[in-house]
Design a protein around this motif. Sequence first.
Motif, PDB file in Angstrom:
ATOM      1  N   ARG A  97       0.864  -1.158   0.108  1.00  0.00           N
ATOM      2  CA  ARG A  97       0.285   0.005   0.047  1.00  0.00           C
ATOM      3  C   ARG A  97       0.808   1.212   0.071  1.00  0.00           C
ATOM      4  N   ASN A  98       2.003   0.951   0.265  1.00  0.00           N
ATOM      5  CA  ASN A  98       3.032   2.199   0.219  1.00  0.00           C
ATOM      6  C   ASN A  98       3.455   2.658  -1.048  1.00  0.00           C
ATOM      7  N   ALA A  99       3.852   3.952  -1.377  1.00  0.00           N
ATOM      8  CA  ALA A  99       4.213   4.533  -2.548  1.00  0.00           C
ATOM      9  C   ALA A  99       5.507   3.866  -2.865  1.00  0.00           C
ATOM     10  N   ASN A 100       5.666   3.525  -4.194  1.00  0.00           N
ATOM     11  CA  ASN A 100       6.939   2.866  -4.635  1.00  0.00           C
ATOM     12  C   ASN A 100       7.313   1.780  -3.882  1.00  0.00           C
ATOM     13  N   LEU A 227      -6.356  -1.628 -15.779  1.00  0.00           N
ATOM     14  CA  LEU A 227      -7.334  -2.628 -14.835  1.00  0.00           C
ATOM     15  C   LEU A 227      -6.793  -2.003 -13.466  1.00  0.00           C
ATOM     16  N   ASN A 228      -5.839  -1.351 -13.252  1.00  0.00           N
ATOM     17  CA  ASN A 228      -5.554  -0.742 -11.833  1.00  0.00           C
ATOM     18  C   ASN A 228      -5.018  -1.935 -11.170  1.00  0.00           C
ATOM     19  N   LEU A 229      -4.029  -2.620 -11.664  1.00  0.00           N
ATOM     20  CA  LEU A 229      -3.293  -3.618 -11.249  1.00  0.00           C
ATOM     21  C   LEU A 229      -1.773  -3.226 -10.735  1.00  0.00           C
ATOM     22  N   ASN A 230      -1.256  -4.284  -9.973  1.00  0.00           N
ATOM     23  CA  ASN A 230       0.166  -3.895  -9.706  1.00  0.00           C
ATOM     24  C   ASN A 230       1.166  -4.674 -10.828  1.00  0.00           C
TER      25      ASN A 230
END
Length: 245
Positions: A97-100, A227-230
Amino acid sequence: MATVAGVTGEQRAAGNGVTTEQAGPTPIRVLIVDDDALVRAGLSMILGGDPGLAVVGEAADGSQVPAAVAGCAPDVVLMDIRMPRVDGLTATEALRRNANPPEVIVLTTFDADADVLRALRAGAAGFLLKDTPPAEIVQAVRRVAAGEATLSPSVTRQLISHVTGAAPAGATARRDRARRLLDTLSEREHDVAVAIGQGCTNAEIAARLYMSVATVKAYVSRLLVKLNLNNRVQVALLVHDAELV
Protein backbone atom coordinates in the motif's frame (compact mmCIF):
# COMPACT_ATOMS: atom_id res chain seq x y z
CA MET A 1 19.39 -7.01 10.85
CA ALA A 2 22.14 -7.30 8.27
CA THR A 3 24.12 -4.23 7.36
CA VAL A 4 23.31 -2.40 4.15
CA ALA A 5 25.46 -3.62 1.28
CA GLY A 6 26.39 -1.95 -1.99
CA VAL A 7 24.44 0.94 -3.48
CA THR A 8 20.82 1.22 -4.42
CA GLY A 9 19.48 0.38 -7.87
CA GLU A 10 19.46 3.17 -10.43
CA GLN A 11 15.82 4.11 -10.09
CA ARG A 12 15.77 3.89 -6.29
CA ALA A 13 19.05 5.82 -6.09
CA ALA A 14 17.73 8.52 -8.38
CA GLY A 15 14.61 8.85 -6.26
CA ASN A 16 16.74 9.38 -3.16
CA GLY A 17 19.08 11.83 -4.79
CA VAL A 18 22.00 9.39 -4.64
CA THR A 19 24.58 9.39 -7.40
CA THR A 20 27.19 6.84 -8.32
CA GLU A 21 30.08 6.77 -10.76
CA GLN A 22 30.13 2.98 -11.08
CA ALA A 23 30.14 1.92 -14.71
CA GLY A 24 28.57 -1.49 -14.19
CA PRO A 25 25.03 -2.31 -13.16
CA THR A 26 24.24 -2.12 -9.46
CA PRO A 27 23.23 -5.33 -7.67
CA ILE A 28 19.61 -6.18 -7.06
CA ARG A 29 19.01 -5.46 -3.39
CA VAL A 30 17.20 -8.20 -1.48
CA LEU A 31 15.63 -8.23 1.99
CA ILE A 32 14.97 -11.67 3.52
CA VAL A 33 12.07 -11.98 5.99
CA ASP A 34 11.72 -15.33 7.78
CA ASP A 35 11.46 -16.33 11.44
CA ASP A 36 13.74 -19.34 10.89
CA ALA A 37 17.39 -18.31 11.19
CA LEU A 38 18.51 -21.35 9.22
CA VAL A 39 16.23 -20.44 6.31
CA ARG A 40 17.56 -16.88 6.34
CA ALA A 41 21.14 -18.15 6.38
CA GLY A 42 20.46 -20.56 3.52
CA LEU A 43 18.80 -17.91 1.37
CA SER A 44 21.62 -15.46 2.12
CA MET A 45 24.18 -18.01 0.94
CA ILE A 46 22.21 -18.75 -2.23
CA LEU A 47 21.61 -15.14 -3.18
CA GLY A 48 24.96 -13.85 -1.96
CA GLY A 49 26.71 -16.24 -4.31
CA ASP A 50 25.41 -14.34 -7.32
CA PRO A 51 27.37 -11.16 -8.16
CA GLY A 52 24.22 -9.51 -9.47
CA LEU A 53 22.40 -9.81 -6.15
CA ALA A 54 23.07 -8.29 -2.74
CA VAL A 55 21.35 -9.35 0.49
CA VAL A 56 21.05 -5.98 2.22
CA GLY A 57 19.06 -7.00 5.27
CA GLU A 58 17.15 -9.62 7.21
CA ALA A 59 14.05 -9.55 9.40
CA ALA A 60 12.64 -12.27 11.67
CA ASP A 61 9.03 -11.11 11.72
CA GLY A 62 6.55 -9.09 9.69
CA SER A 63 6.53 -6.42 12.40
CA GLN A 64 10.16 -5.63 11.50
CA VAL A 65 9.46 -5.15 7.78
CA PRO A 66 8.65 -1.40 7.73
CA ALA A 67 11.88 -0.47 9.52
CA ALA A 68 13.92 -2.94 7.48
CA VAL A 69 12.58 -1.60 4.17
CA ALA A 70 13.17 1.98 5.28
CA GLY A 71 16.73 1.18 6.35
CA CYS A 72 17.80 -1.11 3.51
CA ALA A 73 15.82 0.19 0.49
CA PRO A 74 15.49 -3.29 -1.08
CA ASP A 75 14.35 -3.87 -4.63
CA VAL A 76 12.88 -7.28 -3.75
CA VAL A 77 11.60 -8.75 -0.46
CA LEU A 78 11.51 -12.51 0.09
CA MET A 79 8.63 -12.84 2.57
CA ASP A 80 7.80 -15.89 4.65
CA ILE A 81 4.09 -16.40 5.33
CA ARG A 82 4.11 -18.06 8.74
CA MET A 83 5.64 -15.80 11.39
CA PRO A 84 4.72 -15.46 15.09
CA ARG A 85 3.66 -11.84 15.57
CA VAL A 86 2.87 -10.25 12.21
CA ASP A 87 2.51 -12.80 9.41
CA GLY A 88 3.87 -12.29 5.93
CA LEU A 89 0.45 -11.77 4.38
CA THR A 90 -0.37 -8.83 6.63
CA ALA A 91 3.13 -7.43 6.12
CA THR A 92 2.82 -7.77 2.33
CA GLU A 93 -0.56 -6.04 2.24
CA ALA A 94 0.77 -3.14 4.33
CA LEU A 95 3.98 -2.87 2.32
CA ARG A 96 2.28 -2.86 -1.08
CA ARG A 97 0.00 0.00 0.00
CA ASN A 98 3.04 2.27 0.29
CA ALA A 99 4.25 4.53 -2.49
CA ASN A 100 6.96 2.96 -4.67
CA PRO A 101 7.16 -0.29 -2.66
CA PRO A 102 9.69 -3.03 -3.35
CA GLU A 103 8.48 -6.15 -5.12
CA VAL A 104 7.51 -9.06 -2.86
CA ILE A 105 7.95 -12.78 -3.40
CA VAL A 106 6.24 -14.90 -0.77
CA LEU A 107 7.85 -18.08 0.54
CA THR A 108 5.45 -20.96 0.98
CA THR A 109 4.60 -24.63 0.65
CA PHE A 110 1.76 -26.24 -1.28
CA ASP A 111 -0.33 -26.65 1.88
CA ALA A 112 -0.66 -22.86 2.13
CA ASP A 113 -2.50 -22.38 -1.15
CA ALA A 114 -5.20 -20.03 0.14
CA ASP A 115 -2.55 -17.87 1.81
CA VAL A 116 -0.61 -17.65 -1.45
CA LEU A 117 -3.70 -16.50 -3.30
CA ARG A 118 -4.27 -13.78 -0.70
CA ALA A 119 -0.66 -12.65 -1.04
CA LEU A 120 -0.87 -12.47 -4.83
CA ARG A 121 -4.09 -10.48 -4.64
CA ALA A 122 -2.35 -8.10 -2.24
CA GLY A 123 0.25 -7.33 -4.90
CA ALA A 124 3.02 -9.86 -4.30
CA ALA A 125 4.91 -10.49 -7.52
CA GLY A 126 4.91 -14.25 -7.08
CA PHE A 127 5.88 -17.07 -4.80
CA LEU A 128 8.65 -19.55 -4.17
CA LEU A 129 8.43 -22.95 -2.56
CA LYS A 130 10.99 -23.34 0.18
CA ASP A 131 12.47 -26.38 -1.57
CA THR A 132 12.95 -24.48 -4.85
CA PRO A 133 16.40 -25.21 -6.39
CA PRO A 134 18.91 -22.40 -5.71
CA ALA A 135 19.32 -21.45 -9.38
CA GLU A 136 15.55 -21.00 -9.73
CA ILE A 137 15.42 -18.79 -6.64
CA VAL A 138 18.09 -16.54 -8.14
CA GLN A 139 16.26 -16.39 -11.46
CA ALA A 140 12.94 -15.61 -9.77
CA VAL A 141 14.49 -12.67 -7.93
CA ARG A 142 16.02 -11.42 -11.16
CA ARG A 143 12.73 -11.69 -13.05
CA VAL A 144 10.78 -9.86 -10.37
CA ALA A 145 13.35 -7.07 -10.16
CA ALA A 146 13.13 -6.68 -13.95
CA GLY A 147 9.34 -6.53 -13.85
CA GLU A 148 9.07 -9.76 -15.80
CA ALA A 149 6.82 -12.77 -15.32
CA THR A 150 7.15 -14.81 -12.17
CA LEU A 151 4.43 -17.23 -13.25
CA SER A 152 5.92 -20.63 -13.95
CA PRO A 153 3.84 -22.30 -16.67
CA SER A 154 4.01 -25.55 -14.70
CA VAL A 155 4.07 -24.81 -10.96
CA THR A 156 2.00 -21.61 -10.94
CA ARG A 157 -0.77 -22.95 -13.14
CA GLN A 158 -0.97 -25.99 -10.89
CA LEU A 159 -1.22 -23.81 -7.77
CA ILE A 160 -3.73 -21.33 -9.15
CA SER A 161 -5.84 -24.16 -10.58
CA HIS A 162 -5.89 -25.79 -7.15
CA VAL A 163 -6.86 -22.71 -5.17
CA THR A 164 -9.52 -21.59 -7.63
CA GLY A 165 -10.99 -25.00 -8.27
CA ALA A 166 -12.86 -25.28 -4.97
CA ALA A 167 -15.25 -22.37 -5.69
CA PRO A 168 -14.59 -20.53 -2.39
CA ALA A 169 -17.03 -18.10 -0.85
CA GLY A 170 -17.35 -14.97 -2.97
CA ALA A 171 -16.14 -16.72 -6.13
CA THR A 172 -19.26 -15.79 -8.12
CA ALA A 173 -18.94 -12.12 -7.18
CA ARG A 174 -15.24 -12.16 -8.09
CA ARG A 175 -16.03 -13.84 -11.40
CA ASP A 176 -18.62 -11.21 -12.32
CA ARG A 177 -16.34 -8.36 -11.28
CA ALA A 178 -13.41 -9.84 -13.22
CA ARG A 179 -15.51 -10.23 -16.36
CA ARG A 180 -16.72 -6.64 -16.13
CA LEU A 181 -13.15 -5.39 -15.88
CA LEU A 182 -11.92 -7.55 -18.74
CA ASP A 183 -14.84 -6.38 -20.89
CA THR A 184 -13.32 -2.87 -20.79
CA LEU A 185 -10.32 -4.12 -22.76
CA SER A 186 -9.85 -4.06 -26.50
CA GLU A 187 -9.79 -7.42 -28.28
CA ARG A 188 -6.01 -7.37 -28.50
CA GLU A 189 -5.60 -6.38 -24.85
CA HIS A 190 -7.99 -9.18 -23.91
CA ASP A 191 -5.89 -11.70 -25.87
CA VAL A 192 -2.74 -10.57 -24.05
CA ALA A 193 -4.48 -10.81 -20.68
CA VAL A 194 -5.65 -14.37 -21.35
CA ALA A 195 -2.15 -15.38 -22.45
CA ILE A 196 -0.76 -13.98 -19.20
CA GLY A 197 -3.34 -16.02 -17.33
CA GLN A 198 -2.06 -19.12 -19.10
CA GLY A 199 1.43 -18.46 -17.78
CA CYS A 200 2.96 -17.35 -21.07
CA THR A 201 6.16 -15.32 -21.13
CA ASN A 202 6.41 -12.13 -23.18
CA ALA A 203 8.27 -14.04 -25.89
CA GLU A 204 5.57 -16.72 -26.01
CA ILE A 205 2.82 -14.09 -26.21
CA ALA A 206 4.70 -12.35 -29.01
CA ALA A 207 4.96 -15.58 -31.00
CA ARG A 208 1.31 -16.48 -30.41
CA LEU A 209 -0.13 -13.07 -31.30
CA TYR A 210 2.43 -12.14 -33.99
CA MET A 211 3.78 -9.15 -32.08
CA SER A 212 7.23 -7.98 -31.15
CA VAL A 213 8.30 -8.48 -27.54
CA ALA A 214 8.45 -4.69 -27.16
CA THR A 215 4.83 -4.43 -28.26
CA VAL A 216 3.81 -7.12 -25.77
CA LYS A 217 5.53 -5.21 -22.99
CA ALA A 218 3.63 -2.08 -24.00
CA TYR A 219 0.35 -4.00 -23.89
CA VAL A 220 1.18 -5.40 -20.44
CA SER A 221 1.91 -1.90 -19.13
CA ARG A 222 -1.35 -0.68 -20.62
CA LEU A 223 -3.26 -3.53 -18.98
CA LEU A 224 -1.86 -2.70 -15.56
CA VAL A 225 -2.95 0.92 -15.87
CA LYS A 226 -6.34 0.13 -17.37
CA LEU A 227 -7.17 -2.56 -14.80
CA ASN A 228 -5.53 -0.68 -11.89
CA LEU A 229 -3.31 -3.64 -10.99
CA ASN A 230 0.22 -3.84 -9.60
CA ASN A 231 1.73 -6.60 -11.70
CA ARG A 232 1.06 -9.32 -14.25
CA VAL A 233 0.44 -11.91 -11.56
CA GLN A 234 -2.70 -9.99 -10.62
CA VAL A 235 -3.69 -9.93 -14.30
CA ALA A 236 -3.40 -13.73 -14.32
CA LEU A 237 -5.52 -14.01 -11.19
CA LEU A 238 -8.15 -11.74 -12.72
CA VAL A 239 -8.30 -13.99 -15.79
CA HIS A 240 -8.65 -17.04 -13.54
CA ASP A 241 -11.39 -15.29 -11.54
CA ALA A 242 -13.23 -14.69 -14.81
CA GLU A 243 -12.91 -18.42 -15.56
CA LEU A 244 -11.34 -17.75 -18.94
CA VAL A 245 -8.55 -20.36 -18.52
